[in-house]
Design an enzyme around this catalytic site. Structure first.
Site, PDB file in Angstrom:
ATOM      1  N   HIS A   1       0.859  -1.189   0.000  1.00  0.00           N
ATOM      2  CA  HIS A   1       0.000   0.000   0.000  1.00  0.00           C
ATOM      3  C   HIS A   1       0.898   1.244   0.000  1.00  0.00           C
ATOM      4  CE1 HIS A   1      -3.802   2.117   0.896  1.00  0.00           C
ATOM      5  NE2 HIS A   1      -3.089   2.876   1.717  1.00  0.00           N
TER       6      HIS A   1
ATOM      7  N   MET B   1     -11.864   4.507   4.825  1.00  0.00           N
ATOM      8  CA  MET B   1     -10.881   5.048   5.769  1.00  0.00           C
ATOM      9  C   MET B   1     -11.420   4.887   7.189  1.00  0.00           C
ATOM     10  SD  MET B   1      -8.262   6.076   4.068  1.00  0.00           S
ATOM     11  CE  MET B   1      -7.399   6.629   5.545  1.00  0.00           C
TER      12      MET B   1
HETATM   13  C1  DX5 Z   1      -3.382   7.277   6.423  1.00  0.00           C
HETATM   14  C2  DX5 Z   1      -2.892   6.363   5.334  1.00  0.00           C
HETATM   15  C3  DX5 Z   1      -2.723   4.982   5.831  1.00  0.00           C
HETATM   16  C4  DX5 Z   1      -1.666   4.853   6.898  1.00  0.00           C
HETATM   17  C5  DX5 Z   1      -2.085   3.740   7.809  1.00  0.00           C
HETATM   18  O1  DX5 Z   1      -3.600   8.514   5.918  1.00  0.00           O
HETATM   19  O2  DX5 Z   1      -3.810   6.310   4.265  1.00  0.00           O
HETATM   20  O3  DX5 Z   1      -2.510   4.054   4.784  1.00  0.00           O
HETATM   21  O4  DX5 Z   1      -0.396   4.594   6.398  1.00  0.00           O
HETATM   22  O5  DX5 Z   1      -1.215   3.686   8.884  1.00  0.00           O
HETATM   23  P1  DX5 Z   1      -1.619   2.968  10.239  1.00  0.00           P
HETATM   24  O6  DX5 Z   1      -1.877   1.525   9.919  1.00  0.00           O
HETATM   25  O7  DX5 Z   1      -0.407   3.164  11.108  1.00  0.00           O
HETATM   26  O8  DX5 Z   1      -2.841   3.640  10.769  1.00  0.00           O
HETATM   27 ZN    ZN Z   2      -3.631   4.595   2.792  1.00  0.00          ZN
END
Ligand code: DX5
Ligand code: ZN
Length: 213
Positions: free
Chosen positions: A31, A135
């Site tokens: 990702h 999200m």
């Molecule tokens: C947040 C990003 C995520 C982030 C997730 O804005 O889109 O992909 O990297 O990180 P974690 O798993 O640490 O919440």
């Molecule tokens: Zn992301």
């Protein structure tokens, strides 16, 4: 269940080793969070970095565009050879056109929705999508706390898809950890994005296995 570690939480001084580590650790996707400092209050990296990373792993690339004008990046991402692109519904006026733009390049298209954005924004275009990104934090930063009302949102989305006779993978991004992975699986998540819970762990394979099981 697929696991997509987010590079945002990796050691940026050692990205080749970090990607090899998750590849041998059994990750399904990489990702890649692209931020523009305007749609979200942070910047990360863009196509040049993704191009370099394309050389060091065979894992599919899942690019999450947290930017206005996501279409600015489609040509370069298409040339690099990424597998999935998601853009934010909140950032785009011509949602239908943007989906077709991605798909015409042979790339899977997904729409990302912020926690506070209603699922009704998806209703008309759902049949066009290859995946949906829900999200579970406000985008812009790794390491934030999982917002638990998004569990209900995923349940409702799953129902929406069922009513339309669609089976579209649901990706969940933000604050995903061993504490909520089972709950996410139960409500119907198909792909878990995990930044800090994978790259923050000493044993990445173990962290990926825990999330998957
Ligand atoms: C947040 C990003 C995520 C982030 C997730 O804005 O889109 O992909 O990297 O990180 P974690 O798993 O640490 O919440
Ligand atoms: Zn992301």
């Amino acid at each position: 269940m697929k696991i997509a570690p987010s590079v945002l939480a990796a050691d940026f001084s050692n990205l080749e080793c970090e990607l090899k580590d998750i590849e041998t650790g059994g990750a399904d996707l990489v990702h890649l969070d692209v931020m523009d400092g305007t749609f979200v209050p942070n910047i990360s990296f863009g196509p040049p970095v993704i191009q370099s990373l394309r050389k060091v792993t065979l894992l599919p690339f899942d690019v999450h565009l947290m930017t206005y004008h996501p279409e600015y990046y489609f040509d370069s991402l298409g040339k690099i050879g990424v597998d999935m692109i998601s853009f934010h519904q909140e950032a785009v006026i011509h949602v239908d056109r943007t989906i077709h733009d991605i798909k015409s390049r042979g790339i899977k298209a997904g729409i990302a929705l912020n926690p506070g954005t209603s699922l009704s924004a998806l209703e008309l275009v759902l049949p066009l999508l290859d995946f949906v990104l829900i999200m579970s934090v406000n985008p812009g930063f790794g390491g934030q706390k999982f917002i638990s009302y998004t569990l209900d949102k995923i349940k409702v989305l799953k129902k929406m898809m069922k009513n339309l006779n669609l089976q579209i993978p649901i990706e969940v991004d933000g604050g995903v950890s061993s504490a909520n992975a089972v709950l996410l699986k139960d409500v119907g998540a198909d792909i878990l994005v995990a930044g800090s819970s994978v790259f923050g762990a000493a044993d990445r394979k173990k962290a990926i296995d825990v999330l998957r099981s």
